[in-house]
Design an enzyme around this catalytic site. Structure first.
Site, PDB file in Angstrom:
ATOM      1  N   GLU A 306      63.870 -23.089-115.663  1.00 29.19           N
ATOM      2  CA  GLU A 306      63.191 -24.127-114.873  1.00 29.19           C
ATOM      3  C   GLU A 306      61.828 -24.523-115.467  1.00 29.19           C
ATOM      4  O   GLU A 306      60.827 -24.611-114.752  1.00 29.19           O
ATOM      5  CB  GLU A 306      63.022 -23.669-113.421  1.00 29.19           C
ATOM      6  CG  GLU A 306      64.348 -23.429-112.722  1.00 29.19           C
ATOM      7  CD  GLU A 306      64.185 -22.981-111.276  1.00 29.19           C
ATOM      8  OE1 GLU A 306      64.961 -23.427-110.421  1.00 29.19           O
ATOM      9  OE2 GLU A 306      63.283 -22.167-110.998  1.00 29.19           O
ATOM     10  N   VAL A 307      61.802 -24.751-116.751  1.00 29.54           N
ATOM     11  CA  VAL A 307      60.554 -25.139-117.408  1.00 29.54           C
ATOM     12  C   VAL A 307      60.380 -26.649-117.304  1.00 29.54           C
ATOM     13  O   VAL A 307      61.183 -27.413-117.843  1.00 29.54           O
ATOM     14  CB  VAL A 307      60.550 -24.705-118.887  1.00 29.54           C
ATOM     15  CG1 VAL A 307      59.274 -25.174-119.569  1.00 29.54           C
ATOM     16  CG2 VAL A 307      60.699 -23.187-118.990  1.00 29.54           C
TER      17      VAL A 307
END
Length: 783
Positions: A306-307
């Site tokens: 989830e960058v």
């Protein structure tokens, strides 16, 4: 409670119907029940292999947890009553290290294995077999040959979001060992907290651990505690995203602007390390060196999930770095970062694990990929030669039925559409439904009419594998079916014409569907691809699976309610043969093992519920609330978090002390009621009806009493439950008397069930399912 467990166990063993399967979980690979039993005496002679002091500790713990009243006599006498044999080998695989053989006769218990870990697994099985019979403690005569199906059977705990005291983690380790889970994955850092003590970078815990962190000595002691139980501990330091807490301590390592305030909200946040900043890598080298000294396990998890790339995209220095290194996009930049971190870990003798976002074509094949976004990424990783772990479908922070987790398999069966010459006709529709948080979910549905007269339905979500529906019924313009998805079990009730109208009940709460017809037999060929099947070589790369218990809804006061008994379902799926898939059999054993774990291992699910309920009602109404809780369920899937988001409660400071917080995902009493109801609808025996009525009146009376208690937020639900119980009494009486309901009566009850099926205070009134079943079993008269 111990008396109840022993009575249940004695009944099962005395009943020839229940001679097999025994109340074991996970169930062994091979079990042969024999005549006779071993009786424990007041002195148990135990022979151990030499040079294995940990086994002496394991035997002592086995006796202590079993509450067997016997004195241990460790002896070298070959006539020992408990004979433990170790056939040590240096070539055993991870699975073989857990293999064991258990033989019980009238005179002796013989437990043998290739490794001490296998002995520990066998002792856990033996402990589940012990029962009290009159004034005797006995074990049935049998032979077991057992081994795990998968070598990686894990549990992720998330003290980063909400701190968990070590005493609570140790209790989970005891429970893990009891059902042969063997990896504790500690998610130690995230946006909301930093829980690992760094002596080199102390600001990390000073800033991110104000509400609690673990010293290195505490973590070493936890690792030792786990090792005694045959459990490895894998740490996770989440980078380059989920790093708000890190950035508050060391802002110069972040892509500007660095965070300035502690993060209390859940979700995905913008804070991200700067891969173009060369200072980041010496920092990680020193930090991970500290981590490696505390955690001896060969694996270290670096997160990588989830960058958000916004700050990379908007930062001139980062963009210049990407051009210099010919990195085409943010994905390539993260891949560059991952390779640098992998090299650091390799220099420390560690193997890197990352969530499935780390997967790219240049990722070293040694990196383990953990799938949280679906079986698709698990397969993709395995096909590329990476060891892979499945977590999709094992998220226990999302309430689901135990049966759903039990059906979820790291190596699912392949799915394909029938051959063209078997199909008479088919039609297809696109559909979508809105969620209260996140983007809409879209997909395609195809309904096939076969020459055999059967109907089949297939569902295709973008980027997901083909799903074949179960229990397809097309009747009077309505199409009903069921299937399992990454969201949970789904029950569909649709009207299919030129448009799609209807609902998907995901878990236990509905989404309204809309859509349009897209194709039919006359327009094109059936656009269904077969479900991918892994090659034999790729299947060997699938290490197993891991429960995820993320911390948004978890506190020390709730953890056992959320984790068990559904964790038992995952434990059996990952240990036992794939062919062991009878859900009814599993539920029966699960209930007994839950009682056993409460009495002998320290499971606190029931205790935590009682303590929570005591905060909500006067002591005089506690029994009523416990009774009525049987009819309620927390909204499944992510419905609860979506409700909190809409209500502005999607954050760390939102209290978790409401009725919904102390409810298990499902309740055995309601499940049994639904089964009894189905049986009565077939057999129509008066005694069965009387038992159903007794239960309905029991719930109704508890609801009526609670509805009169002031200051309970759930009072409107209590009124609804009382009315639903009355509806159940009225419908069942009408069926028994062969007097159909009037149209008005039917409409009123339909309104009641629909209201009960809707989410209220993050709950649904699960009793509505049984009342709906009754309603469907009777037909209205026409006025």
């Amino acid at each position: 409670m111990r008396i109840l467990y022993c009575l249940c166990l004695a009944f099962l063993w005395l009943s020839p119907v229940w001679a097999q399967p025994l109340p074991l979980l996970p169930y062994p690979k091979q079990l042969e029940l024999q005549q006779g039993e071993f009786v424990f005496t007041d002195q148990l002679k135990v022979q151990l292999p030499t040079g294995q002091p940990e086994l002496k500790t394991a035997v002592k713990r086995f006796i202590q947890q079993s509450h067997v009243k016997t004195r241990l006599d460790f002896t070298k006498n070959d006539k020992a009553q408990l004979l433990i044999q170790l056939n040590a080998t240096t070539t055993a695989t991870a699975r073989q290290m857990e293999t064991y053989q258990l033989e019980v006769s009238n005179n002796q218990i013989r437990l043998s294995a290739l490794h001490a870990t296998g002995i520990k697994r066998g002792l856990q099985t033996l402990q589940q077999l012990i029962k009290q019979q009159a004034n005797r403690t006995v074990v049935p005569a049998l032979r077991i040959d057992d081994e795990p199906r998968f070598s990686w059977r894990g549990l992720l705990l998330d003290p980063a979001r909400r701190f968990l005291p070590l005493t609570d983690i140790k209790r989970q380790l005891d429970l893990m060992a009891a059902v042969k889970l063997n990896v504790l994955h500690l998610h130690l850092t995230d946006d909301q907290g930093w829980r690992f003590e760094s002596k080199v970078f102390p600001k990390l815990q000073q800033v991110g651990g104000k509400d609690g962190y673990y010293t290195q000595d505490e973590l070493k002691e936890l690792v030792s505690y786990a090792k005694e139980r045959g459990i490895r501990v894998v740490p996770e330091i989440d980078v380059p995203g989920h790093t708000t807490a890190l950035g508050l301590a060391y802002p110069h390592l972040m892509t500007a602007p660095a965070p300035t305030d502690a993060e209390i909200h859940w979700g995905v946040h913008a804070a991200v390390l700067d891969p173009s900043n060369e200072q980041v890598y010496p920092f990680l080298q020193q930090l991970l060196t500290e981590l490696a000294q505390v955690f001896p396990d060969p694996y270290v998890h670096i997160g990588g999930d989830e960058v958000l790339s916004d700050r990379w995209d908007q930062n001139n220095e980062v963009q210049a770095f990407m051009q210099q290194h010919q990195l085409a996009d943010a994905g390539a930049l993260q891949a560059y970062f991952n390779r640098r971190v992998e090299q650091i870990l390799k220099s420390l003798g560690k193997t890197m694990i990352g969530w499935d976002e780390v997967l790219d074509d240049q990722l070293p094949s040694s990196v383990v990929v953990q799938s949280w976004r679906g079986t698709e990424s698990l397969f993709q990783a395995a096909e590329k030669g990476h060891p892979a772990i499945l977590s999709t479908g094992f998220y226990l922070d999302q309430p689901q039925t135990a049966a759903y987790h039990y059906r979820n398999d790291p190596l699912p069966d392949s799915v394909s559409a029938p051959e063209r010459d078997q199909i008479t006709s088919w039609s297809g529709w696109n559909f979508q439904f809105e969620r209260k948080r996140g983007s809409p979910v879209s997909g395609s549905l195809y309904v096939l009419q076969l020459k055999s007269g059967q109907q089949q339905a297939f569902i295709q979500f973008p980027g997901k594998m083909l799903i074949k529906a179960k229990a397809v019924q097309v009747k009077a313009g309505h199409t009903n079916f069921q299937f399992d998805s990454w969201m949970g079990p789904v029950k569909a009730s649709l009207q299919l014409n030129d448009t799609v109208q209807g609902k998907f009940v995901v878990g236990n709460a509905p989404y309204q569907l809309t859509g349009q017809a897209i194709a039919s037999t006359q327009q094109s060929s059936l656009p269904l691809d077969a479900h991918r099947q892994l090659s034999t070589e790729a299947q060997q790369q699938v290490l197993g699976g891991e429960i995820a218990l993320w911390g948004e809804l978890i506190t020390p006061e709730l953890i056992d309610i959320r984790l068990w008994p559904n964790g038992f379902a995952v434990a059996e799926r990952l240990w036992s043969p794939k062919s062991r898939n009878d859900e009814q059999d599993f539920y029966q054993r699960m209930e007994l093992v839950q009682l056993w774990a409460q009495d002998f291992i320290g499971l606190q699910s029931q205790q935590q519920q009682i303590q929570g309920f005591k905060q909500l009602v006067p002591a005089s109404h506690l029994a009523d609330l416990l009774t009525l809780a049987e009819t309620l369920e927390p909204a499944h899937y992510y419905h609860r978090l979506h409700e909190k988001s809409v209500a502005g409660l999607y954050h760390q400071q939102a209290p978790l002390n409401q009725l919904v917080d102390f409810l298990p995902a499902e309740h055995q009493a309601l499940r049994q009621f639904e089964q009894d109801l189905e049986l009565w609808l077939v057999q129509k025996k008066p005694q069965q009806l009387s038992q159903l009525h007794t239960k309905l009146r029991h719930w109704q009376q508890a609801a009526q009493r609670l509805a009169k208690t002031p200051k309970i937020a759930a009072t409107p639900l209590f009124h609804q439950i009382a009315e639903l119980c009355q509806a159940g009494l009225d419908i069942s009486n009408s069926i028994a008397a062969h007097q159909p309901l009037s149209v008005a009566e039917r409409q009123q009850i339909t309104q009641q069930t629909e209201a009960a099926a809707a989410i209220q205070q993050e709950m649904i009134i699960a009793l509505h399912r049984a009342i709906t079943t009754l309603l469907q079993a009777t037909a209205p008269v026409h006025n």
